[in-house]
Design an enzyme around this catalytic site. Structure first.
Site, PDB file in Angstrom:
ATOM      1  N   ARG A 171       0.774  -1.305   0.046  1.00  0.00           N
ATOM      2  CA  ARG A 171      -0.020  -0.095   0.081  1.00  0.00           C
ATOM      3  C   ARG A 171       0.821   1.345   0.043  1.00  0.00           C
ATOM      4  O   ARG A 171       0.463   2.420   0.430  1.00  0.00           O
ATOM      5  CB  ARG A 171      -1.043   0.059   1.133  1.00  0.00           C
ATOM      6  N   HIS A 185      -8.845  -2.408  -8.885  1.00  0.00           N
ATOM      7  CA  HIS A 185      -7.841  -1.934  -9.674  1.00  0.00           C
ATOM      8  C   HIS A 185      -8.441  -1.745 -11.164  1.00  0.00           C
ATOM      9  O   HIS A 185      -7.939  -0.927 -12.099  1.00  0.00           O
ATOM     10  CB  HIS A 185      -6.439  -3.022  -9.758  1.00  0.00           C
TER      11      HIS A 185
HETATM   12  N1  LIG Z   1      -5.446 -11.189 -11.253  1.00  0.00           N
HETATM   13  C1  LIG Z   1      -5.604  -9.956 -11.201  1.00  0.00           C
HETATM   14  N2  LIG Z   1      -4.925  -9.331 -10.668  1.00  0.00           N
HETATM   15  C2  LIG Z   1      -4.890  -7.986 -10.531  1.00  0.00           C
HETATM   16  C3  LIG Z   1      -5.529  -7.155 -11.596  1.00  0.00           C
HETATM   17  N3  LIG Z   1      -5.036  -5.858 -11.510  1.00  0.00           N
HETATM   18  C4  LIG Z   1      -4.585  -5.767 -10.476  1.00  0.00           C
HETATM   19  N4  LIG Z   1      -4.321  -7.145  -9.971  1.00  0.00           N
HETATM   20  C5  LIG Z   1      -3.220  -7.370  -8.792  1.00  0.00           C
HETATM   21  O1  LIG Z   1      -3.447  -6.551  -7.936  1.00  0.00           O
HETATM   22  C6  LIG Z   1      -2.173  -6.235  -7.079  1.00  0.00           C
HETATM   23  C7  LIG Z   1      -2.005  -4.958  -6.660  1.00  0.00           C
HETATM   24  O2  LIG Z   1      -2.911  -4.691  -5.761  1.00  0.00           O
HETATM   25  P1  LIG Z   1      -2.638  -4.346  -4.155  1.00  0.00           P
HETATM   26  O3  LIG Z   1      -2.399  -5.459  -3.482  1.00  0.00           O
HETATM   27  O4  LIG Z   1      -3.991  -3.731  -3.681  1.00  0.00           O
HETATM   28  O5  LIG Z   1      -1.557  -3.320  -4.168  1.00  0.00           O
HETATM   29  P2  LIG Z   1      -0.497  -3.011  -3.229  1.00  0.00           P
HETATM   30  O6  LIG Z   1       0.736  -3.399  -4.211  1.00  0.00           O
HETATM   31  O7  LIG Z   1      -0.458  -3.833  -1.956  1.00  0.00           O
HETATM   32  O8  LIG Z   1      -0.239  -1.327  -3.070  1.00  0.00           O
HETATM   33  P3  LIG Z   1       0.240  -0.444  -3.675  1.00  0.00           P
HETATM   34  O9  LIG Z   1       1.937  -0.313  -3.326  1.00  0.00           O
HETATM   35  O10 LIG Z   1      -0.436   0.619  -3.090  1.00  0.00           O
HETATM   36  O11 LIG Z   1       0.182  -0.520  -5.149  1.00  0.00           O
HETATM   37  C8  LIG Z   1      -1.133  -6.894  -7.955  1.00  0.00           C
HETATM   38  O12 LIG Z   1      -0.417  -7.780  -7.634  1.00  0.00           O
HETATM   39  C9  LIG Z   1      -1.840  -7.171  -9.332  1.00  0.00           C
HETATM   40  O13 LIG Z   1      -1.588  -8.355  -9.897  1.00  0.00           O
HETATM   41  C10 LIG Z   1      -6.328  -8.215 -12.490  1.00  0.00           C
HETATM   42  O14 LIG Z   1      -7.018  -7.463 -13.467  1.00  0.00           O
HETATM   43  N5  LIG Z   1      -6.190  -9.217 -12.336  1.00  0.00           N
END
Ligand SMILES: Nc1nc2c(ncn2[C@@H]2O[C@H](COP(=O)(O)OP(=O)(O)OP(=O)(O)O)[C@@H](O)[C@H]2O)c(=O)[nH]1
Length: 190
Positions: free
Chosen positions: A10, A50
């Protein structure tokens, strides 16, 4: 052009990486490679959020979900030319945990584990990549030593993977508290 974006959970790394793609895309469209798998409701909701954000961005995103075969996918999507999409991989550390959890115990030739071989193939695919490629990863290992062997193994492999990709990247950012810090600039060479 290879860009690595690292940061904690996050931290805002995904939205910074998306903004980078929108701002610098030469083609006006992007390929979003998601390595996450939706195993539960919480993850499904997060993924949907996302997807909605990408939709609302006004940028043309195509989404491809690929939890394991990332090196192969990068080899096939590597193209030169201004018409090819900017590719965003989110994220390397989730790909690594997918690979590690699907790894058997037996080692291949030279004593290399399947995970180590996959990491080597990924680094080779990134190194040979032609086009705009942005890779998101997690900064792991800053906390206490994990209690379990698998956790320690994962931490060490993630650290090595991030170092290898950072070494071949043209630009590296660390995102912390929503603020991107440029760790390696395009002019930087050791
Ligand atoms: N399967 C799938 N995964 C997705 C998609 N869009 C985003 N993600 C996943 O969402 C994840 C990122 O979301 P979060 O876990 O909310 O973000 P984070 O990395 O903890 O937080 P930030 O540092 O703020 O980006 C990544 O691992 C992406 O692969 C999608 O369309 N399909």
């Amino acid at each position: 052009m290879i860009v690595l974006v690292t940061g904690g959970a996050r931290s805002g790394k995904s939205s910074f990486a998306e903004s980078w793609c929108i701002k610098h895309s030469e083609s006006g469209n992007g390929l979003y490679i998601a390595t996450a798998q939706a195993f539960d409701e919480e993850m499904k909701e997060r993924i949907q959020l996302h997807r909605d954000q990408r939709e609302e961005s006004g940028f043309i995103w195509t989404t491809q979900e690929e939890p394991l075969r990332l090196p192969e996918l990068l080899r096939t999507s590597s193209q030169a030319g201004s018409g090819s999409p900017v590719v965003l991989v989110d994220c390397l550390t989730l790909w690594l945990s997918n690979v590690l959890l699907s790894d058997g115990e037996e080692n291949g030739p030279g004593g290399e584990s399947r995970t180590e071989s996959s990491i080597r193939q990924l680094v080779e695919a990134v190194s040979a990549y032609s086009g705009q490629l942005v890779l998101v990863t997690n900064e792991v290992g800053s906390g206490i030593v994990p209690e379990y062997k698998l956790g320690r193994q994962y931490r060490d492999l993630a650290g090595r993977l991030n170092r290898s990709i950072a070494a071949i990247a043209d630009q590296v950012f660390l995102v912390t508290a929503g603020i991107p810090i440029e760790l390696k600039s395009r002019e930087y060479r050791l």
